[in-house]
Motif scaffolding. Structure first.
Motif, PDB file in Angstrom:
ATOM      1  N   GLU A 177       0.843  -1.187   0.000  1.00  0.00           N
ATOM      2  CA  GLU A 177       0.000   0.000   0.000  1.00  0.00           C
ATOM      3  C   GLU A 177       0.874   1.231   0.000  1.00  0.00           C
ATOM      4  O   GLU A 177       1.801   1.352   0.781  1.00  0.00           O
ATOM      5  N   TRP A 178       0.596   2.126  -0.918  1.00  0.00           N
ATOM      6  CA  TRP A 178       1.342   3.364  -1.068  1.00  0.00           C
ATOM      7  C   TRP A 178       0.386   4.533  -0.912  1.00  0.00           C
ATOM      8  O   TRP A 178      -0.775   4.436  -1.278  1.00  0.00           O
ATOM      9  N   LYS A 206      -2.962   0.704  -4.166  1.00  0.00           N
ATOM     10  CA  LYS A 206      -2.711  -0.703  -3.838  1.00  0.00           C
ATOM     11  C   LYS A 206      -1.879  -1.331  -4.952  1.00  0.00           C
ATOM     12  O   LYS A 206      -1.423  -0.655  -5.868  1.00  0.00           O
ATOM     13  N   GLN A 207      -1.715  -2.632  -4.907  1.00  0.00           N
ATOM     14  CA  GLN A 207      -0.928  -3.337  -5.909  1.00  0.00           C
ATOM     15  C   GLN A 207      -1.527  -3.172  -7.309  1.00  0.00           C
ATOM     16  O   GLN A 207      -0.815  -3.064  -8.294  1.00  0.00           O
ATOM     17  N   LEU A 208      -2.852  -3.133  -7.416  1.00  0.00           N
ATOM     18  CA  LEU A 208      -3.533  -2.942  -8.689  1.00  0.00           C
ATOM     19  C   LEU A 208      -4.558  -1.835  -8.503  1.00  0.00           C
ATOM     20  O   LEU A 208      -5.339  -1.851  -7.551  1.00  0.00           O
ATOM     21  N   ASN A 209      -4.544  -0.854  -9.405  1.00  0.00           N
ATOM     22  CA  ASN A 209      -5.448   0.289  -9.305  1.00  0.00           C
ATOM     23  C   ASN A 209      -6.121   0.535 -10.645  1.00  0.00           C
ATOM     24  O   ASN A 209      -5.476   0.469 -11.680  1.00  0.00           O
ATOM     25  N   VAL A 210      -7.389   0.840 -10.602  1.00  0.00           N
ATOM     26  CA  VAL A 210      -8.132   1.249 -11.788  1.00  0.00           C
ATOM     27  C   VAL A 210      -8.689   2.629 -11.478  1.00  0.00           C
ATOM     28  O   VAL A 210      -9.356   2.825 -10.461  1.00  0.00           O
ATOM     29  N   VAL A 211      -8.399   3.567 -12.346  1.00  0.00           N
ATOM     30  CA  VAL A 211      -8.833   4.941 -12.121  1.00  0.00           C
ATOM     31  C   VAL A 211      -9.868   5.299 -13.179  1.00  0.00           C
ATOM     32  O   VAL A 211      -9.571   5.304 -14.366  1.00  0.00           O
ATOM     33  N   VAL A 212     -11.080   5.558 -12.731  1.00  0.00           N
ATOM     34  CA  VAL A 212     -12.162   5.954 -13.629  1.00  0.00           C
ATOM     35  C   VAL A 212     -12.863   7.171 -13.041  1.00  0.00           C
ATOM     36  O   VAL A 212     -12.838   7.388 -11.842  1.00  0.00           O
ATOM     37  N   GLY A 213     -13.461   7.953 -13.904  1.00  0.00           N
ATOM     38  CA  GLY A 213     -14.205   9.110 -13.441  1.00  0.00           C
ATOM     39  C   GLY A 213     -14.510  10.036 -14.594  1.00  0.00           C
ATOM     40  O   GLY A 213     -13.914   9.924 -15.665  1.00  0.00           O
ATOM     41  N   PHE A 271       6.455   0.666  -9.544  1.00  0.00           N
ATOM     42  CA  PHE A 271       5.529   1.312 -10.461  1.00  0.00           C
ATOM     43  C   PHE A 271       6.179   1.384 -11.840  1.00  0.00           C
ATOM     44  O   PHE A 271       6.844   2.351 -12.160  1.00  0.00           O
ATOM     45  N   PRO A 272       6.001   0.339 -12.653  1.00  0.00           N
ATOM     46  CA  PRO A 272       6.652   0.308 -13.968  1.00  0.00           C
ATOM     47  C   PRO A 272       5.953   1.234 -14.964  1.00  0.00           C
ATOM     48  O   PRO A 272       5.311   0.810 -15.907  1.00  0.00           O
ATOM     49  N   VAL A 273       6.063   2.546 -14.731  1.00  0.00           N
ATOM     50  CA  VAL A 273       5.349   3.539 -15.531  1.00  0.00           C
ATOM     51  C   VAL A 273       5.664   3.391 -17.016  1.00  0.00           C
ATOM     52  O   VAL A 273       4.769   3.372 -17.850  1.00  0.00           O
ATOM     53  N   SER A 274       6.923   3.248 -17.368  1.00  0.00           N
ATOM     54  CA  SER A 274       7.276   3.161 -18.791  1.00  0.00           C
ATOM     55  C   SER A 274       6.752   1.873 -19.417  1.00  0.00           C
ATOM     56  O   SER A 274       6.324   1.863 -20.570  1.00  0.00           O
ATOM     57  N   ALA A 275       6.749   0.769 -18.676  1.00  0.00           N
ATOM     58  CA  ALA A 275       6.236  -0.500 -19.208  1.00  0.00           C
ATOM     59  C   ALA A 275       4.727  -0.423 -19.429  1.00  0.00           C
ATOM     60  O   ALA A 275       4.211  -0.895 -20.439  1.00  0.00           O
TER      61      ALA A 275
END
Length: 133
Positions: free
Chosen positions: A10-11, A30-37, A116-120
């Motif tokens: 948790e970050w 968390k380990q997996l996040n989905v951002v919607v809105g 957080f593999p942002v580039s991947a």
């Protein structure tokens, strides 16, 4: 069928990136996040704040990584420092841009590319489903 459990990673991301009134906001990741809105709800602000905290750069509208203080200044409220921090079990990192236009980073987290593999993720999203696997 056996299932294994992994410890929860948790970050907490805190920032004032694109805050309408300049106040700091926080999100738990968390380990997996989905951002919607809906439009204007802060999805891009969250992505930019995470990128700033981990890499000190954000993408411009053409997909190029930008670290120039003049461009980054528009992400914050005029006359206020711009700050983005990521705090978690492996450590913390804070990126800030002062009103004088000087960016600085402090703190370290184990390997951000692992956490957080942002580039991947960016590459997989831009390349399509075939390369995401």
């Amino acid at each position: 069928m056996s299932t294994s459990t992994t410890p929860s990673q948790e970050w907490v991301l805190t920032s004032n990136v694109q805050s309408k009134d300049g106040t700091t906001w926080a999100r738990t990741l968390k380990q997996l996040n989905v951002v919607v809105g809906p439009m204007g709800s802060g999805k891009t602000a969250l992505a930019r704040a995470l990128s700033l905290a981990t890499t000190g750069t954000v993408e411009d509208t053409m997909g190029r990584e930008v670290s120039d203080a003049k461009y980054l200044r528009v992400l914050g409220r005029p006359g206020a420092d711009l700050v983005s921090s990521l705090i978690g079990p492996d450590g913390s990192r804070t990126w800030s841009l002062g009103t004088a236009g000087k960016a600085k980073t402090n703190g370290e987290v184990r390997d951000f590319a692992e956490v957080f593999p942002v580039s991947a993720v960016r590459s997989a999203l831009n390349s399509g489903a075939a390369k995401a696997t």
